[in-house]
Design a protein around this motif. Sequence first.
Motif, PDB file in Angstrom:
ATOM      1  N   LYS A 148      78.145 -52.910 -22.791  1.00 32.71           N
ATOM      2  CA  LYS A 148      79.326 -52.884 -21.805  1.00 32.71           C
ATOM      3  C   LYS A 148      78.883 -52.972 -20.275  1.00 32.71           C
ATOM      4  O   LYS A 148      79.470 -53.617 -19.228  1.00 32.71           O
ATOM      5  N   GLU A 149      77.727 -52.326 -20.134  1.00 37.42           N
ATOM      6  CA  GLU A 149      77.265 -52.414 -18.575  1.00 37.42           C
ATOM      7  C   GLU A 149      77.018 -53.827 -18.107  1.00 37.42           C
ATOM      8  O   GLU A 149      77.358 -54.244 -17.055  1.00 37.42           O
ATOM      9  N   LEU A 150      76.246 -54.529 -18.838  1.00 35.31           N
ATOM     10  CA  LEU A 150      76.076 -56.005 -18.715  1.00 35.31           C
ATOM     11  C   LEU A 150      77.250 -56.758 -18.395  1.00 35.31           C
ATOM     12  O   LEU A 150      77.498 -57.507 -17.338  1.00 35.31           O
ATOM     13  N   LEU A 151      78.173 -56.461 -19.062  1.00 34.84           N
ATOM     14  CA  LEU A 151      79.671 -57.162 -18.975  1.00 34.84           C
ATOM     15  C   LEU A 151      80.222 -56.852 -17.700  1.00 34.84           C
ATOM     16  O   LEU A 151      80.622 -57.708 -16.887  1.00 34.84           O
ATOM     17  N   SER A 152      80.264 -55.443 -17.457  1.00 41.12           N
ATOM     18  CA  SER A 152      80.756 -54.872 -16.161  1.00 41.12           C
ATOM     19  C   SER A 152      80.147 -55.413 -15.080  1.00 41.12           C
ATOM     20  O   SER A 152      80.764 -55.527 -14.044  1.00 41.12           O
ATOM     21  N   LEU A 153      78.949 -55.584 -14.890  1.00 36.61           N
ATOM     22  CA  LEU A 153      77.982 -55.795 -13.924  1.00 36.61           C
ATOM     23  C   LEU A 153      78.088 -57.462 -13.852  1.00 36.61           C
ATOM     24  O   LEU A 153      77.443 -58.075 -12.915  1.00 36.61           O
ATOM     25  N   LYS A 154      78.747 -58.048 -14.655  1.00 33.02           N
ATOM     26  CA  LYS A 154      78.783 -59.818 -14.764  1.00 33.02           C
ATOM     27  C   LYS A 154      77.485 -60.322 -14.665  1.00 33.02           C
ATOM     28  O   LYS A 154      77.377 -61.427 -14.336  1.00 33.02           O
ATOM     29  N   LYS A 155      76.554 -59.664 -15.396  1.00 32.26           N
ATOM     30  CA  LYS A 155      75.450 -60.112 -16.068  1.00 32.26           C
ATOM     31  C   LYS A 155      75.697 -60.893 -17.308  1.00 32.26           C
ATOM     32  O   LYS A 155      75.207 -60.738 -18.260  1.00 32.26           O
ATOM     33  N   VAL A 156      76.307 -62.314 -16.834  1.00 34.52           N
ATOM     34  CA  VAL A 156      76.719 -63.048 -17.901  1.00 34.52           C
ATOM     35  C   VAL A 156      76.397 -64.558 -17.872  1.00 34.52           C
ATOM     36  O   VAL A 156      76.087 -64.675 -16.501  1.00 34.52           O
ATOM     37  N   ASP A 157      76.247 -65.315 -18.747  1.00 34.59           N
ATOM     38  CA  ASP A 157      76.036 -66.687 -18.383  1.00 34.59           C
ATOM     39  C   ASP A 157      77.062 -67.416 -18.014  1.00 34.59           C
ATOM     40  O   ASP A 157      78.118 -66.916 -17.753  1.00 34.59           O
ATOM     41  N   LYS A 158      77.065 -68.717 -17.737  1.00 34.82           N
ATOM     42  CA  LYS A 158      78.180 -69.249 -17.243  1.00 34.82           C
ATOM     43  C   LYS A 158      79.499 -69.456 -18.211  1.00 34.82           C
ATOM     44  O   LYS A 158      80.528 -69.779 -17.849  1.00 34.82           O
ATOM     45  N   ASN A 159      79.015 -69.306 -19.471  1.00 33.71           N
ATOM     46  CA  ASN A 159      80.233 -69.100 -20.595  1.00 33.71           C
ATOM     47  C   ASN A 159      80.552 -67.824 -20.806  1.00 33.71           C
ATOM     48  O   ASN A 159      81.661 -67.744 -21.750  1.00 33.71           O
ATOM     49  N   GLY A 160      80.233 -66.596 -20.051  1.00 34.49           N
ATOM     50  CA  GLY A 160      80.844 -65.312 -20.281  1.00 34.49           C
ATOM     51  C   GLY A 160      79.925 -64.512 -21.219  1.00 34.49           C
ATOM     52  O   GLY A 160      80.255 -63.463 -21.644  1.00 34.49           O
ATOM     53  N   TYR A 161      78.876 -65.104 -22.115  1.00 30.57           N
ATOM     54  CA  TYR A 161      77.954 -64.338 -22.776  1.00 30.57           C
ATOM     55  C   TYR A 161      77.099 -63.356 -22.029  1.00 30.57           C
ATOM     56  O   TYR A 161      76.334 -64.087 -21.152  1.00 30.57           O
ATOM     57  N   ILE A 162      76.924 -62.262 -22.449  1.00 26.52           N
ATOM     58  CA  ILE A 162      76.017 -61.368 -21.932  1.00 26.52           C
ATOM     59  C   ILE A 162      74.578 -62.080 -21.929  1.00 26.52           C
ATOM     60  O   ILE A 162      74.185 -62.730 -22.824  1.00 26.52           O
ATOM     61  N   ARG A 163      73.932 -61.508 -20.830  1.00 24.96           N
ATOM     62  CA  ARG A 163      72.500 -61.950 -20.617  1.00 24.96           C
ATOM     63  C   ARG A 163      71.554 -61.124 -21.603  1.00 24.96           C
ATOM     64  O   ARG A 163      71.465 -59.889 -21.221  1.00 24.96           O
TER      65      ARG A 163
END
Length: 164
Positions: A148-163
């Motif tokens: 959830k934290e990764l998602l909220s911090l926008k730590k995602v790839d160009k397609n929206g998958y969490i890193r």
Amino acid sequence: MAVDPRIDPISVERVKLLHPYIRLEVMDGLSLCINSNVPIRVVQGFRTIEEQDKLYAQGRTAAGPVVTMVKGGSSWHNFAVAFDFCLLRGGKSISWNRDENLDGDRVKDWTEVVDIFMKRGFEWGGNWQFKDYPHFQKTFGLTIFKAKELLSLKKVDKNGYIRI
């Protein structure tokens, strides 16, 4: 991604929506199930938060049985690292019967599927206190809170998958 043509096309489309880190492993597992004469169907992969909330309402504020214990944002389906399966009879009808032995090898087909995916490092929902027999997930050591934290911090790839 090369796709085994024996894999159910509905499953292929659902697997394509899973996190890139698990797609090939899931496809490989599906091929191994077929090699063991136990074809399966991926009935659910990625699930939106809205879809999760709707399922969570079942048996609580909406008709139907309880099918999940977590609200939207707290399911690994919401991060595309989980999938649910059922057996696939003759490429057409589905079965949720965990006791079936359609291939006649005296081993329950469900057990064969579980063995295949657990050997690949997937966690099986049948081992949980609240049993979720059709469920597999691979979380790469993350907690749901970290995801959830990764998602909220926008730590995602160009397609929206969490890193991961």
